[in-house]
Design an enzyme around this catalytic site. Structure first.
Site, short mmCIF file in Angstrom:
data_model
loop_
_atom_site.label_atom_id
_atom_site.label_comp_id
_atom_site.label_asym_id
_atom_site.label_seq_id
_atom_site.Cartn_x
_atom_site.Cartn_y
_atom_site.Cartn_z
CB VAL A 1 -0.94 0.00 1.23
CG1 VAL A 1 -1.73 1.31 1.29
CG2 VAL A 1 -1.89 -1.19 1.17
CE LYS B 1 9.89 -3.67 2.99
NZ LYS B 1 8.50 -3.45 3.48
CB CYS C 1 -7.04 -7.98 0.94
SG CYS C 1 -5.62 -6.91 0.81
#
Ligand code: UDX
Length: 432
Positions: free
Chosen positions: A11, A35, A263
Site C-alpha cells: 500500500v 528495504k 486481504c
C-alpha cells in the site's frame, strides 16, 4: 503537496510512488533500513508490474525520498499516510493494530504544526477514534485531523487501480481536511469516478464491506460451480448469464480454487470480529469464510478422486502456486493447503511459477521447483493449473508431458473442455 507514507509495503510504496508521479514530493519511510537502501538503489522489494520504472523516474526527479528518519519526514510533510501492516492476530480473527498505534505515538512527538494524518492501511471501524485519543492534545490545539482514506488496490494491477479508481473514499468531518484532500486527488478523479466523503467510521467500514462483498461474490460462484458439476451445466455460462445483469456485474464471478491473498481472508475475519464487538451477527460473511476454507479440502479431495483415490508416488504438477497471477505473493494461496496435503499422502510434486521458487515448500522433500513449464510437466500424471498466469494459456500438453495417459485439472477454466476432448486429453475444469 508534501506527503509522508509511513510503511513501504504494497500500500505505502505503490501509493507513494504514484502520488510522486502526480507531482507531489513524497517521503517513503520504513524502519527496515535494508528495504530503504534497496529502494534508494532503485530496487523494488515487491513484485508489482510497472512499479520499478515509475519509481526510478520520480526518484531521479527528486520527488521520492526513501528514508528511515521518521521525524524529518513528518516535519517536512503536510499529509501523513499510515500504511503499516494490520495482520490478523495469532489465534484470533482481529486485526493487529500495534504498528498503527506505534506510529501514532511517534507522531505525537513530532507534529508541531497542522497536519492531516490518514489511515490508508485497512483498519477496523473506530481505529481513527483510537488514534485521535492518542493525539488528543494535538487535536485540542487543532494541529491535527485524523482521516480514513482506504485503498482499493489489487495486487498485480495496483498502478492501474491507483490512477483509475472507481472511487476515492475520504472519511472525515473536517471541511479543511476535505478541501485539501480533494485537491490532492483531483488529478485522478476522472469524470466517471467519484470523490466520496463520509464519516471516518463510514470510510473504515466501506473498505471491509467492499472486500467482504467481493469475497462473497467469489464464494457464491464457487459454490454454484459445485452444483454445476452435478447438473452438467458450465459455470462460465452462469457467470455470463448472471454478470450481464448490471445489478450483479460480470467481475469477480470467475469460479476458482478458493480466494487467497493478504486481504480477503484477513478482512472478512476482521469484519466478523468487529461485528462481534458490536454485538451484531454477520452470518453471511461467516459462511463465506467457512465456504472458502472448506473449498481447499474439497478440491484436494477431487484431485485424489481424479487419480483413483491413491496419490502415492503419482507425479503431480502445479502450474502456478501464487494466489493470483502477476504477483509473487503466496499469502493464503490454496496451494499452501493442497501441496502439503498431497505431499503427506505420498505424491511426488513438481511446480513452476513465473514468480519463481517458493520457500513455503522447501521443507517438503518430494516437492520440487522446476525452472520451466516443460520440466514441471514432463511425464506427469496430473497437471493442475492453479494460477491463471498468461504463460499457461496456450500449452501443447501432449508435447510437453510426453506421456500417453495424463489428466489436466484446470482450476481456472482457462481451456475449452470440448477442444481438450477433441485432442484426446482427459480434462477437468471447475463447475463444468
Ligand atoms: C483485493 C481487492 O480486490 C482490492 O480491492 C483490495 O484493495 C485488496 O484485496 P487482491 O487481494 O490483490 O485485491 O486480489 P483480487 O484480484 O481481488 O483477488 C483476490 C482473490 O480472489 C485471488 O485469489 C483471486 O484468484 C480470487 N478471485 C478473484 C477469484 O477466484 N475469482 C474472481 O473472479 C476474482
Amino acid at each position: 503537496m508534501k506527503l509522508c507514507m509511513i510503511g513501504t509495503g504494497y500500500v505505502g510504496l505503490v501509493s507513494g510512488v504514484c502520488f510522486s508521479d502526480m507531482g507531489n514530493t513524497v517521503y517513503c519511510v520504513d524502519k527496515d533500513q535494508k528495504k530503504i537502501n534497496s529502494l534508494n538503489n532503485g530496487k523494488v522489494p515487491i513484485y508489482e508490474p510497472g512499479l520499478e520504472e515509475i519509481l526510478r523516474k520520480n526518484f531521479k526527479q527528486k520527488r521520492l525520498i526513501f528514508t528511515s528518519d521518521l521525524k524529518t519526514a513528518i516535519m517536512n510533510s503536510d499529509i501523513i499516510f499510515i500504511c503499516v501492516g494490520t495482520p490478523t492476530k495469532k489465534n484470533s480473527n482481529s486485526a493487529d493494530l500495534k504498528y498503527v498505534f506505534q506510529v501514532a505515538n511517534e507522531l505525537k512527538k513530532y507534529i508541531k504544526k497542522y497536519k492531516i494524518v490518514i489511515t490508508k492501511s485497512t483498519v477496523p471501524v473506530t481505529t481513527g477514534d483510537k488514534i485521535e485519543k492518542i493525539l488528543k492534545n494535538l487535536k485540542n490545539k487543532n494541529l491535527v485531523d485524523i482521516v480514513s482514506n482506504p485503498e482499493f488496490l489489487r495486487e498485480g494491477e495496483a498502478i492501474r487501480d491507483f490512477f483509475s479508481p472507481d472511487r476515492v473514499v475520504i472519511g472525515t468531518d473536517s471541511n479543511k481536511a476535505n478541501k485539501i484532500l480533494k485537491s490532492l486527488y483531483l488529478p485522478i478523479i476522472k469524470k466517471n469516478s467519484r470523490y466520496f466523503s463520509t464519516s471516518r467510521r463510514g470510510a473504515e467500514l466501506i473498505k471491509y464491506a467492499s472486500n467482504a462483498f467481493l469475497a462473497t461474490k467469489i464464494s457464491y460462484i464457487n459454490e454454484l460451480a459445485n452444483l454445476c458439476e452435478k447438473t452438467g451445466v458450465d459455470i462460465k455460462d452462469i457467470s455470463f448469464g448472471m454478470g450481464s445483469d448490471q445489478r450483479i456485474g460480470e467481475r469477480f464471478l470467475r469460479a476458482g480454487p478458493a480466494y487467497g491473498g493478504s486481504c480477503f481472508p484477513k478482512d472478512t475475519r476482521a469484519l466478523v470480529d468487529t461485528s462481534k464487538n458490536f454485538n451484531t451477527n454477520l452470518s453471511i460473511v461467516k459462511s463465506v469464510i467457512k465456504s472458502n476454507d472448506d473449498r481447499k479440502l474439497l478440491l484436494t479431495r477431487k484431485i485424489e478422486t481424479i487419480l483413483g483415490k491413491n496419490v502415492r508416488n503419482k507425479n503431480i504438477t502445479f502450474l502456478g502456486v501464487t494466489f493470483k497471477p502477476n504477483t509473487d505473493d503466496m499469502r493464503e494461496a490454496s496451494s499452501l493447503f493442497m501441496i502439503p496435503y498431497l505431499n503427506n499422502k505420498g505424491a511426488k510434486i513438481r511446480y513452476f511459477d513465473p514468480s519463481g521458487y517458493k520457500k513455503e515448500f522447501e521443507k517438503f522433500k518430494k516437492v520440487k521447483f522446476c525452472k520451466d513449464i516443460s520440466a514441471a510437466c514432463l511425464k506427469s500424471d496430473l497437471i493442475i493449473i492453479h494460477t491463471e498466469w498468461n504463460e499457461f494459456k496456450l500449452l501443447n500438453f501432449k508435447k510437453i508431458v510426453k506421456k500417453s495417459k495424463f489428466t489436466v485439472y484446470d482450476m481456472r477454466n482457462i481451456y475449452n473442455p470440448s477442444k481438450m476432448k477433441v485432442n484426446g486429453i482427459k480434462y477437468f475444469g471447475i463447475g463444468r
